[in-house]
Design a protein around this motif. Structure first.
Motif, short mmCIF file in Angstrom:
data_model
loop_
_atom_site.label_atom_id
_atom_site.label_comp_id
_atom_site.label_asym_id
_atom_site.label_seq_id
_atom_site.Cartn_x
_atom_site.Cartn_y
_atom_site.Cartn_z
N ILE A 74 -5.96 21.63 -54.85
CA ILE A 74 -5.04 20.49 -54.92
C ILE A 74 -5.04 19.82 -53.54
N ARG A 75 -5.42 18.54 -53.51
CA ARG A 75 -5.56 17.85 -52.23
C ARG A 75 -4.31 17.96 -51.35
N LYS A 76 -3.17 17.69 -52.00
CA LYS A 76 -1.91 17.69 -51.24
C LYS A 76 -1.68 19.05 -50.55
N VAL A 77 -2.07 20.12 -51.24
CA VAL A 77 -1.88 21.46 -50.67
C VAL A 77 -2.75 21.62 -49.42
N GLU A 78 -4.00 21.18 -49.54
CA GLU A 78 -4.91 21.30 -48.40
C GLU A 78 -4.39 20.46 -47.23
N GLU A 79 -3.76 19.34 -47.57
CA GLU A 79 -3.24 18.42 -46.55
C GLU A 79 -2.06 19.04 -45.78
N VAL A 80 -1.17 19.72 -46.51
CA VAL A 80 0.04 20.23 -45.83
C VAL A 80 -0.17 21.60 -45.19
N LYS A 81 -1.19 22.34 -45.64
CA LYS A 81 -1.40 23.70 -45.10
C LYS A 81 -1.32 23.76 -43.57
N PRO A 82 -2.05 22.88 -42.87
CA PRO A 82 -1.99 23.00 -41.41
C PRO A 82 -0.63 22.59 -40.82
N LEU A 83 0.21 21.96 -41.65
CA LEU A 83 1.50 21.48 -41.13
C LEU A 83 2.60 22.53 -41.26
N ILE A 84 2.27 23.63 -41.99
CA ILE A 84 3.32 24.64 -42.20
C ILE A 84 3.48 25.49 -40.95
N LYS A 85 4.72 25.50 -40.48
CA LYS A 85 4.99 26.24 -39.24
C LYS A 85 5.27 27.69 -39.57
N THR A 86 4.66 28.62 -38.81
CA THR A 86 5.05 30.01 -39.00
C THR A 86 6.22 30.27 -38.05
N PRO A 87 7.28 30.91 -38.59
CA PRO A 87 8.44 31.11 -37.74
C PRO A 87 8.09 32.01 -36.56
N LYS A 88 8.45 31.65 -35.38
CA LYS A 88 8.24 32.58 -34.27
C LYS A 88 9.49 32.63 -33.42
N LYS A 89 9.61 33.74 -32.75
CA LYS A 89 10.80 33.95 -31.94
C LYS A 89 10.85 32.86 -30.87
N PRO A 90 11.97 32.16 -30.76
CA PRO A 90 12.04 31.13 -29.74
C PRO A 90 11.88 31.75 -28.36
N GLU A 91 11.19 31.08 -27.50
CA GLU A 91 11.03 31.63 -26.15
C GLU A 91 10.97 30.50 -25.15
N GLY A 92 10.70 30.86 -23.92
CA GLY A 92 10.62 29.84 -22.89
C GLY A 92 11.90 29.84 -22.08
N THR A 93 11.93 29.03 -21.07
CA THR A 93 13.09 29.05 -20.18
C THR A 93 13.84 27.72 -20.22
N SER A 94 13.40 26.83 -21.10
CA SER A 94 14.11 25.56 -21.21
C SER A 94 15.47 25.80 -21.85
N LYS A 95 16.39 24.89 -21.61
CA LYS A 95 17.71 25.01 -22.24
C LYS A 95 17.55 25.11 -23.76
N GLU A 96 16.70 24.24 -24.27
CA GLU A 96 16.47 24.22 -25.72
C GLU A 96 16.02 25.59 -26.26
N GLY A 97 15.05 26.20 -25.54
CA GLY A 97 14.50 27.49 -25.96
C GLY A 97 15.56 28.58 -25.92
N ILE A 98 16.37 28.58 -24.86
CA ILE A 98 17.37 29.64 -24.70
C ILE A 98 18.49 29.49 -25.73
N ILE A 99 18.89 28.23 -25.95
CA ILE A 99 19.92 27.97 -26.98
C ILE A 99 19.41 28.45 -28.34
N ALA A 100 18.14 28.15 -28.62
CA ALA A 100 17.55 28.57 -29.91
C ALA A 100 17.54 30.10 -30.00
N LEU A 101 17.25 30.76 -28.90
CA LEU A 101 17.23 32.23 -28.89
C LEU A 101 18.64 32.78 -29.15
N PHE A 102 19.64 32.22 -28.49
CA PHE A 102 21.02 32.68 -28.72
C PHE A 102 21.40 32.54 -30.20
#
Ligand code: 8DG
Ligand code: CA
Ligand code: CA
Length: 322
Positions: A74-102
Protein backbone atom coordinates in the motif's frame (compact mmCIF):
# COMPACT_ATOMS: atom_id res chain seq x y z
CA UNK A 1 2.19 -15.02 7.52
CA UNK A 2 -1.33 -15.13 6.08
CA UNK A 3 -2.16 -12.31 3.71
CA UNK A 4 -4.92 -11.19 6.08
CA UNK A 5 -2.31 -10.74 8.82
CA UNK A 6 -0.10 -8.80 6.42
CA UNK A 7 -3.01 -6.52 5.51
CA UNK A 8 -3.72 -6.00 9.22
CA UNK A 9 -0.06 -5.17 9.84
CA UNK A 10 -0.17 -2.62 7.03
CA UNK A 11 -3.36 -0.99 8.32
CA UNK A 12 -1.86 -0.97 11.79
CA UNK A 13 1.06 1.11 10.54
CA UNK A 14 -1.48 3.68 9.35
CA UNK A 15 -3.30 3.54 12.71
CA UNK A 16 0.00 4.19 14.51
CA UNK A 17 0.84 6.97 12.12
CA UNK A 18 -2.49 8.74 12.62
CA UNK A 19 -2.22 8.28 16.38
CA UNK A 20 1.12 10.04 16.23
CA UNK A 21 -0.44 12.78 14.10
CA UNK A 22 -3.25 13.09 16.68
CA UNK A 23 -5.81 12.37 13.99
CA UNK A 24 -8.20 10.39 16.19
CA UNK A 25 -10.83 9.90 13.52
CA UNK A 26 -8.55 8.25 10.98
CA UNK A 27 -6.80 6.27 13.70
CA UNK A 28 -10.12 4.92 14.93
CA UNK A 29 -11.21 4.12 11.36
CA UNK A 30 -8.12 1.92 10.88
CA UNK A 31 -8.51 0.31 14.30
CA UNK A 32 -12.13 -0.52 13.53
CA UNK A 33 -11.18 -2.01 10.18
CA UNK A 34 -8.49 -4.14 11.86
CA UNK A 35 -11.02 -5.40 14.37
CA UNK A 36 -13.38 -6.44 11.58
CA UNK A 37 -10.61 -8.21 9.70
CA UNK A 38 -9.54 -9.97 12.87
CA UNK A 39 -12.94 -11.57 13.33
CA UNK A 40 -13.36 -12.41 9.67
CA UNK A 41 -13.57 -16.19 9.34
CA UNK A 42 -10.70 -16.67 6.91
CA UNK A 43 -6.97 -15.97 6.92
CA UNK A 44 -6.70 -15.78 3.20
CA UNK A 45 -8.19 -12.85 1.34
CA UNK A 46 -8.34 -13.47 -2.37
CA UNK A 47 -11.07 -11.07 -3.42
CA UNK A 48 -12.08 -7.60 -2.33
CA UNK A 49 -15.66 -8.92 -2.13
CA UNK A 50 -14.72 -10.75 1.10
CA UNK A 51 -14.07 -7.49 2.91
CA UNK A 52 -15.74 -4.55 1.22
CA UNK A 53 -19.04 -4.83 3.06
CA UNK A 54 -17.58 -5.54 6.47
CA UNK A 55 -18.39 -3.22 9.34
CA UNK A 56 -15.77 -0.50 9.70
CA UNK A 57 -14.42 -0.93 6.17
CA UNK A 58 -15.49 2.04 4.09
CA UNK A 59 -14.57 3.16 0.59
CA UNK A 60 -11.15 4.47 1.46
CA UNK A 61 -9.96 1.40 3.33
CA UNK A 62 -11.50 -0.88 0.69
CA UNK A 63 -9.37 0.93 -1.89
CA UNK A 64 -6.26 0.39 0.23
CA UNK A 65 -6.97 -3.33 0.58
CA UNK A 66 -7.67 -3.54 -3.15
CA UNK A 67 -4.31 -1.90 -3.80
CA UNK A 68 -2.66 -4.49 -1.54
CA UNK A 69 -4.37 -7.36 -3.35
CA UNK A 70 -3.22 -6.03 -6.71
CA UNK A 71 0.32 -4.91 -5.90
CA UNK A 72 1.28 -6.59 -2.62
CA UNK A 73 1.72 -3.27 -0.85
CA UNK A 74 0.00 0.00 0.00
CA UNK A 75 1.68 3.20 -1.18
CA UNK A 76 0.48 5.28 1.75
CA UNK A 77 1.98 2.75 4.18
CA UNK A 78 5.36 2.88 2.47
CA UNK A 79 5.13 6.68 2.55
CA UNK A 80 4.48 6.98 6.29
CA UNK A 81 6.81 4.19 7.48
CA UNK A 82 9.87 6.44 7.70
CA UNK A 83 7.81 9.09 9.50
CA UNK A 84 6.87 6.86 12.42
CA UNK A 85 8.80 7.88 15.48
CA UNK A 86 10.03 5.18 17.85
CA UNK A 87 9.54 6.35 21.41
CA UNK A 88 12.82 6.99 23.13
CA UNK A 89 13.72 8.19 26.54
CA UNK A 90 14.01 11.97 26.44
CA UNK A 91 17.55 13.09 27.02
CA UNK A 92 19.87 16.01 26.60
CA UNK A 93 20.50 19.00 28.77
CA UNK A 94 18.14 21.48 27.16
CA UNK A 95 15.25 22.76 29.24
CA UNK A 96 12.91 21.04 26.83
CA UNK A 97 14.70 17.67 27.22
CA UNK A 98 14.78 17.84 31.02
CA UNK A 99 11.13 18.89 31.28
CA UNK A 100 10.23 15.97 29.01
CA UNK A 101 12.24 13.62 31.24
CA UNK A 102 10.49 14.86 34.40
CA UNK A 103 7.15 14.23 32.72
CA UNK A 104 7.96 10.51 32.46
CA UNK A 105 7.58 10.28 36.28
CA UNK A 106 4.07 9.16 37.35
CA UNK A 107 2.04 12.15 38.52
CA UNK A 108 4.24 14.79 36.87
CA UNK A 109 2.66 17.04 34.24
CA UNK A 110 3.76 20.34 32.70
CA UNK A 111 3.25 22.44 35.83
CA UNK A 112 5.20 20.09 38.10
CA UNK A 113 8.03 19.65 35.59
CA UNK A 114 8.30 23.43 35.25
CA UNK A 115 8.37 23.75 39.03
CA UNK A 116 11.29 21.29 39.37
CA UNK A 117 13.14 23.12 36.59
CA UNK A 118 12.59 26.46 38.33
CA UNK A 119 14.08 24.96 41.50
CA UNK A 120 17.27 24.40 39.48
CA UNK A 121 16.95 20.62 39.27
CA UNK A 122 18.56 19.16 36.16
CA UNK A 123 18.32 15.35 36.54
CA UNK A 124 16.32 12.54 38.10
CA UNK A 125 19.14 11.92 40.58
CA UNK A 126 19.04 15.54 41.74
CA UNK A 127 15.28 15.33 42.04
CA UNK A 128 15.54 12.16 44.15
CA UNK A 129 17.31 14.24 46.79
CA UNK A 130 14.42 16.71 47.02
CA UNK A 131 11.42 14.73 48.32
CA UNK A 132 10.22 17.99 49.92
CA UNK A 133 9.27 19.22 46.42
CA UNK A 134 7.25 16.16 45.44
CA UNK A 135 3.94 14.47 46.16
CA UNK A 136 3.84 10.99 47.67
CA UNK A 137 2.95 9.54 44.25
CA UNK A 138 5.91 11.26 42.58
CA UNK A 139 8.36 10.11 45.27
CA UNK A 140 7.22 6.50 44.81
CA UNK A 141 7.22 6.85 41.01
CA UNK A 142 10.80 8.08 41.12
CA UNK A 143 11.92 5.40 43.57
CA UNK A 144 10.77 2.63 41.20
CA UNK A 145 11.43 4.68 38.06
CA UNK A 146 13.60 2.20 36.14
CA UNK A 147 11.31 -0.78 36.72
CA UNK A 148 8.21 1.22 35.83
CA UNK A 149 9.66 1.94 32.38
CA UNK A 150 9.77 -1.80 31.63
CA UNK A 151 6.87 -3.89 30.38
CA UNK A 152 5.92 -7.00 32.37
CA UNK A 153 6.33 -10.33 30.53
CA UNK A 154 3.16 -12.41 30.17
CA UNK A 155 4.72 -15.48 31.86
CA UNK A 156 5.55 -13.38 34.88
CA UNK A 157 1.98 -12.10 35.18
CA UNK A 158 0.72 -15.68 34.90
CA UNK A 159 2.80 -16.77 37.91
CA UNK A 160 1.85 -13.62 39.82
CA UNK A 161 -1.83 -14.35 39.17
CA UNK A 162 -1.50 -17.96 40.44
CA UNK A 163 0.25 -16.74 43.56
CA UNK A 164 -2.40 -14.08 44.31
CA UNK A 165 -5.21 -16.56 43.72
CA UNK A 166 -3.66 -19.08 46.07
CA UNK A 167 -3.19 -16.48 48.80
CA UNK A 168 -6.77 -15.20 48.41
CA UNK A 169 -8.07 -18.78 48.58
CA UNK A 170 -6.21 -19.45 51.81
CA UNK A 171 -7.10 -16.14 53.43
CA UNK A 172 -10.72 -15.63 52.38
CA UNK A 173 -11.87 -18.96 50.91
CA UNK A 174 -12.03 -20.24 47.37
CA UNK A 175 -15.71 -19.37 46.92
CA UNK A 176 -15.57 -15.92 48.45
CA UNK A 177 -14.58 -14.01 45.33
CA UNK A 178 -14.01 -13.88 41.59
CA UNK A 179 -10.75 -12.44 40.32
CA UNK A 180 -9.50 -11.83 36.81
CA UNK A 181 -6.36 -10.14 35.51
CA UNK A 182 -7.85 -7.87 32.84
CA UNK A 183 -6.18 -5.20 30.64
CA UNK A 184 -3.71 -6.15 27.95
CA UNK A 185 -2.97 -9.47 29.71
CA UNK A 186 -6.53 -10.66 29.18
CA UNK A 187 -6.27 -9.49 25.58
CA UNK A 188 -3.44 -11.99 25.20
CA UNK A 189 -0.57 -9.54 24.74
CA UNK A 190 2.90 -10.94 25.33
CA UNK A 191 3.75 -8.16 27.77
CA UNK A 192 1.86 -5.50 29.72
CA UNK A 193 2.48 -2.02 31.03
CA UNK A 194 0.90 -2.86 34.38
CA UNK A 195 -1.30 -5.48 36.08
CA UNK A 196 -5.04 -4.79 36.14
CA UNK A 197 -6.75 -6.96 38.74
CA UNK A 198 -10.54 -7.01 38.83
CA UNK A 199 -12.29 -8.53 41.85
CA UNK A 200 -15.84 -8.99 43.05
CA UNK A 201 -16.61 -10.38 46.52
CA UNK A 202 -19.46 -10.42 48.99
CA UNK A 203 -17.01 -11.37 51.73
CA UNK A 204 -14.22 -8.81 51.69
CA UNK A 205 -13.65 -5.19 50.70
CA UNK A 206 -10.98 -3.55 48.56
CA UNK A 207 -9.32 -2.25 51.70
CA UNK A 208 -9.13 -5.78 53.13
CA UNK A 209 -7.46 -7.07 49.97
CA UNK A 210 -4.91 -4.30 49.76
CA UNK A 211 -4.11 -4.63 53.49
CA UNK A 212 -3.72 -8.37 53.02
CA UNK A 213 -1.45 -8.01 49.96
CA UNK A 214 0.58 -5.42 51.86
CA UNK A 215 1.03 -7.82 54.82
CA UNK A 216 2.14 -10.48 52.35
CA UNK A 217 4.72 -8.07 50.93
CA UNK A 218 3.08 -8.09 47.49
CA UNK A 219 1.97 -4.46 47.56
CA UNK A 220 4.86 -2.21 48.58
CA UNK A 221 3.42 1.26 47.93
CA UNK A 222 0.12 3.01 47.43
CA UNK A 223 0.02 5.61 44.66
CA UNK A 224 -3.28 7.09 45.81
CA UNK A 225 -3.69 10.16 47.98
CA UNK A 226 -3.73 9.34 51.68
CA UNK A 227 -7.10 9.99 53.28
CA UNK A 228 -8.80 9.90 49.88
CA UNK A 229 -8.82 6.13 49.36
CA UNK A 230 -11.38 4.95 46.85
CA UNK A 231 -13.56 1.93 47.74
CA UNK A 232 -13.43 0.92 44.11
CA UNK A 233 -9.93 1.45 42.77
CA UNK A 234 -6.44 1.00 44.17
CA UNK A 235 -3.28 2.01 42.33
CA UNK A 236 0.07 0.99 43.68
CA UNK A 237 3.41 -0.70 43.27
CA UNK A 238 3.68 -4.46 43.68
CA UNK A 239 6.15 -7.29 43.21
CA UNK A 240 6.63 -10.98 43.90
CA UNK A 241 7.88 -11.26 47.50
CA UNK A 242 11.63 -11.77 47.45
CA UNK A 243 11.83 -10.61 43.84
CA UNK A 244 13.53 -7.42 42.82
CA UNK A 245 11.29 -6.36 39.92
CA UNK A 246 8.57 -3.87 40.83
CA UNK A 247 5.58 -2.95 38.72
CA UNK A 248 2.43 -0.88 38.72
CA UNK A 249 -0.74 -2.69 39.80
CA UNK A 250 -4.32 -1.45 39.64
CA UNK A 251 -6.99 -3.29 41.61
CA UNK A 252 -10.63 -2.59 40.88
CA UNK A 253 -13.37 -4.00 43.10
CA UNK A 254 -16.92 -4.06 41.78
CA UNK A 255 -20.22 -5.52 43.04
CA UNK A 256 -21.35 -8.74 41.36
CA UNK A 257 -24.05 -7.01 39.30
CA UNK A 258 -21.41 -4.71 37.75
CA UNK A 259 -19.00 -7.52 36.87
CA UNK A 260 -19.74 -7.81 33.14
CA UNK A 261 -19.59 -4.08 32.48
CA UNK A 262 -16.48 -3.77 34.66
CA UNK A 263 -14.78 -6.63 32.84
CA UNK A 264 -15.56 -5.09 29.44
CA UNK A 265 -14.20 -1.74 30.53
CA UNK A 266 -11.08 -3.00 32.34
CA UNK A 267 -10.14 -5.39 29.52
CA UNK A 268 -10.12 -2.70 26.83
CA UNK A 269 -8.63 -1.96 24.48
CA UNK A 270 -9.45 1.69 24.84
CA UNK A 271 -10.45 1.79 21.16
CA UNK A 272 -12.80 -1.18 21.62
CA UNK A 273 -14.39 0.47 24.67
CA UNK A 274 -14.91 3.73 22.80
CA UNK A 275 -16.54 1.90 19.91
CA UNK A 276 -18.87 -0.18 22.11
CA UNK A 277 -19.91 2.86 24.13
CA UNK A 278 -20.63 4.69 20.91
CA UNK A 279 -22.80 1.79 19.70
CA UNK A 280 -24.69 1.87 23.02
CA UNK A 281 -25.22 5.61 22.72
CA UNK A 282 -26.55 5.34 19.17
CA UNK A 283 -29.12 2.87 20.48
CA UNK A 284 -30.20 5.15 23.31
CA UNK A 285 -28.20 3.63 26.17
CA UNK A 286 -25.24 4.60 28.28
CA UNK A 287 -22.51 2.01 28.88
CA UNK A 288 -19.91 2.57 31.57
CA UNK A 289 -17.88 0.39 33.95
CA UNK A 290 -20.91 -0.02 36.22
CA UNK A 291 -23.42 -1.28 33.67
CA UNK A 292 -25.70 -0.59 30.77
CA UNK A 293 -28.29 2.09 31.50
CA UNK A 294 -31.40 3.38 29.76
CA UNK A 295 -31.92 7.11 29.08
CA UNK A 296 -33.82 7.42 32.38
CA UNK A 297 -30.85 5.94 34.23
CA UNK A 298 -32.24 2.52 35.12
CA UNK A 299 -29.83 -0.35 34.79
CA UNK A 300 -30.68 -2.89 32.09
CA UNK A 301 -30.54 -6.36 33.68
CA UNK A 302 -27.64 -7.67 31.61
CA UNK A 303 -24.80 -8.74 33.85
CA UNK A 304 -22.18 -10.64 31.89
CA UNK A 305 -19.98 -9.40 29.06
CA UNK A 306 -21.83 -11.64 26.62
CA UNK A 307 -25.26 -10.45 27.77
CA UNK A 308 -24.28 -6.81 27.37
CA UNK A 309 -22.72 -7.24 23.95
CA UNK A 310 -25.62 -9.32 22.67
CA UNK A 311 -28.22 -6.90 24.13
CA UNK A 312 -26.55 -4.20 22.02
CA UNK A 313 -26.93 -6.43 18.97
CA UNK A 314 -23.18 -6.70 18.50
CA UNK A 315 -21.24 -9.86 17.59
CA UNK A 316 -19.19 -11.46 20.35
CA UNK A 317 -15.53 -10.50 20.11
CA UNK A 318 -13.17 -12.53 22.32
CA UNK A 319 -10.72 -10.50 24.44
CA UNK A 320 -7.72 -11.43 22.25
CA UNK A 321 -9.36 -9.66 19.33
CA UNK A 322 -10.40 -6.48 21.08
P1 8DG B 1 -0.96 -1.77 29.07
O1 8DG B 1 -1.19 -1.73 30.55
O2 8DG B 1 -0.35 -3.04 28.63
O3 8DG B 1 -0.18 -0.61 28.59
O4 8DG B 1 -2.38 -1.67 28.31
P2 8DG B 1 -3.85 -1.77 28.90
O5 8DG B 1 -3.94 -2.83 29.95
O6 8DG B 1 -4.79 -1.90 27.74
O7 8DG B 1 -4.10 -0.32 29.48
P3 8DG B 1 -4.38 0.26 30.95
O8 8DG B 1 -3.97 1.69 30.90
O9 8DG B 1 -3.78 -0.58 32.03
O10 8DG B 1 -5.95 0.26 31.08
C1 8DG B 1 -6.71 -0.92 31.29
C2 8DG B 1 -8.02 -0.82 30.59
O11 8DG B 1 -8.84 0.22 31.12
C3 8DG B 1 -7.85 -0.41 29.13
O12 8DG B 1 -7.50 -1.52 28.35
C4 8DG B 1 -9.18 0.17 28.81
C5 8DG B 1 -9.67 0.76 30.12
N1 8DG B 1 -9.63 2.24 30.00
C6 8DG B 1 -10.49 2.96 29.20
N2 8DG B 1 -10.23 4.29 29.31
C7 8DG B 1 -9.17 4.42 30.14
C8 8DG B 1 -8.45 5.55 30.58
O13 8DG B 1 -8.74 6.69 30.24
N3 8DG B 1 -7.40 5.33 31.42
C9 8DG B 1 -7.08 4.06 31.80
N4 8DG B 1 -6.03 3.87 32.63
N5 8DG B 1 -7.76 2.96 31.39
C10 8DG B 1 -8.80 3.13 30.57
O14 8DG B 1 -11.37 2.45 28.54
CA1 CA C 1 -2.74 -2.62 31.88
CA1 CA D 1 -3.92 -0.09 34.38
Amino acid sequence: MSNKQDIINNLNILAIYYKQERDGIRRMAYENAIRSLNILDTDNITSIKQVKDLKGIGKNITAKIQEYLETGQIRKVEEVKPLIKTPKKPEGTSKEGIIALFKTIPGVGDAWAEKFWNEGIKSLNELKKRPDLMTHQQIIGLKYYDDLQKRIPRDYIYIFELMCRHLLNVEFGRDSYTMVIAGSYRRGLLDSGDIDMLITSKVFTLRQVTDFFTRKNIIVANLGTEGKESKEKFMGIAHCPGGDFFFHMDIVMLPQEEWGAGLLWFTGSKGFNVQLRYTAKKKGYTLNQHGLFSKSGTQIPVFTEKEIVSYLGEPWIPPEKR
